[in-house]
Design a protein around this motif. Structure first.
Motif, PDB file in Angstrom:
ATOM      1  N   CYS A  61       0.880  -1.168   0.049  1.00  0.00           N
ATOM      2  CA  CYS A  61       0.022   0.024  -0.060  1.00  0.00           C
ATOM      3  C   CYS A  61       0.910   1.355   0.009  1.00  0.00           C
ATOM      4  O   CYS A  61       0.611   2.315  -0.562  1.00  0.00           O
ATOM      5  N   CYS A  64       2.029   3.349  -2.925  1.00  0.00           N
ATOM      6  CA  CYS A  64       1.040   4.555  -3.756  1.00  0.00           C
ATOM      7  C   CYS A  64       0.651   5.728  -2.478  1.00  0.00           C
ATOM      8  O   CYS A  64       0.201   6.715  -2.992  1.00  0.00           O
ATOM      9  N   HIS A  65       0.651   5.277  -1.430  1.00  0.00           N
ATOM     10  CA  HIS A  65       0.024   6.090  -0.248  1.00  0.00           C
ATOM     11  C   HIS A  65       0.922   6.442   0.791  1.00  0.00           C
ATOM     12  O   HIS A  65       1.902   5.608   1.241  1.00  0.00           O
ATOM     13  N   GLY A  80      -1.743   7.727  -4.563  1.00  0.00           N
ATOM     14  CA  GLY A  80      -2.925   7.771  -3.854  1.00  0.00           C
ATOM     15  C   GLY A  80      -2.906   8.634  -2.844  1.00  0.00           C
ATOM     16  O   GLY A  80      -1.910   9.344  -2.439  1.00  0.00           O
ATOM     17  N   ILE A  98     -13.262  -0.583  -0.460  1.00  0.00           N
ATOM     18  CA  ILE A  98     -12.116  -0.117  -1.253  1.00  0.00           C
ATOM     19  C   ILE A  98     -10.841  -0.951  -1.572  1.00  0.00           C
ATOM     20  O   ILE A  98     -10.280  -0.760  -2.724  1.00  0.00           O
ATOM     21  N   ILE A  99     -10.705  -1.587  -0.445  1.00  0.00           N
ATOM     22  CA  ILE A  99      -9.521  -2.481  -0.571  1.00  0.00           C
ATOM     23  C   ILE A  99      -9.865  -3.710  -1.406  1.00  0.00           C
ATOM     24  O   ILE A  99      -9.021  -4.183  -2.326  1.00  0.00           O
ATOM     25  N   ALA A 102     -11.684  -1.104  -5.477  1.00  0.00           N
ATOM     26  CA  ALA A 102     -11.579   0.317  -5.296  1.00  0.00           C
ATOM     27  C   ALA A 102     -12.588   1.074  -6.508  1.00  0.00           C
ATOM     28  O   ALA A 102     -13.237   2.007  -6.244  1.00  0.00           O
ATOM     29  N   LYS A 103     -12.623   0.213  -7.597  1.00  0.00           N
ATOM     30  CA  LYS A 103     -13.561   0.659  -8.818  1.00  0.00           C
ATOM     31  C   LYS A 103     -14.992   0.712  -8.405  1.00  0.00           C
ATOM     32  O   LYS A 103     -15.843   1.291  -8.830  1.00  0.00           O
ATOM     33  N   TYR A 106     -14.677   4.335  -6.591  1.00  0.00           N
ATOM     34  CA  TYR A 106     -14.003   5.291  -7.423  1.00  0.00           C
ATOM     35  C   TYR A 106     -13.916   4.953  -8.827  1.00  0.00           C
ATOM     36  O   TYR A 106     -12.880   4.209  -9.300  1.00  0.00           O
ATOM     37  N   THR A 109     -10.290   4.415 -10.966  1.00  0.00           N
ATOM     38  CA  THR A 109      -9.107   4.538 -10.113  1.00  0.00           C
ATOM     39  C   THR A 109      -8.270   3.633 -10.539  1.00  0.00           C
ATOM     40  O   THR A 109      -8.568   2.690 -11.437  1.00  0.00           O
ATOM     41  N   MET A 111      -6.156   1.948  -8.590  1.00  0.00           N
ATOM     42  CA  MET A 111      -5.943   1.341  -7.500  1.00  0.00           C
ATOM     43  C   MET A 111      -6.315  -0.269  -7.996  1.00  0.00           C
ATOM     44  O   MET A 111      -7.326  -0.273  -8.389  1.00  0.00           O
TER      45      MET A 111
END
Length: 157
Positions: A61, A64-65, A80, A98-99, A102-103, A106, A109, A111
């Motif tokens: 993770c 990106c975050h 992200g 989301i995990i 995520a689409k 969002y 995305t 992700m």
């Protein structure tokens, strides 16, 4: 005797399948992408979730975050949003959705869908850069999703 043995095997297989949790194709998303029910029926382990967050072979993770609590681990990304304080403004159901995919929350995305095995266009074989051969496995297990949710819920300002 064969029928009894076959019935016993079928029950054992069904029990193992149930023990592993909800399959990727059976996850129920709300209109906004939340997944209300636990994927396993078991609580997540925040310490295991942390390991998944920083593991290049698992969730990765932090690629990106940005997560201030994980500063000791290298290579935080800026693709992200920061995850600082996410445990205060996102519910477990939102994080789980989301995990997992995520689409669903969002559209558009980049992700990855960490708990999805079908409906892809030209899927790759995990992080290898090679085309998938045969059936796909999710990037994370149902329990690993729950573990990451548990860790993210600890991130509070």
């Amino acid at each position: 005797m064969k029928k009894i043995l076959s019935a016993g095997i079928a029950i054992a297989i069904a029990t193992v399948g149930f023990a592993e949790g909800v399959t990727p194709d059976d996850v129920i998303y709300s209109e906004y992408g939340e997944v209300e029910a636990s994927l396993t029926g078991q609580p997540g382990d925040a310490a295991a979730g942390l390991e998944i967050m920083v593991s290049r072979g698992k969730g990765n993770c932090i690629a990106c975050h940005q997560v201030t609590a994980l500063e000791e681990y290298p290579f935080h990304g800026e693709v992200g949003p920061t995850l600082d304080g996410v445990g205060e403004y996102r519910t477990a159901a939102e994080l789980r959705g989301i995990i997992a995919n995520a689409k669903m929350t969002y559209d558009g995305t980049i992700m990855p869908a960490f708990y999805r095995t079908s409906g892809f266009i030209r899927p790759g074989n995990a992080y290898t850069g090679k085309a998938a051969e045969g059936e796909l496995s999710p990037l994370l297990t149902a329990q690993e999703i729950e573990d990451v949710v548990a860790y993210l819920q600890t991130l509070k300002d």
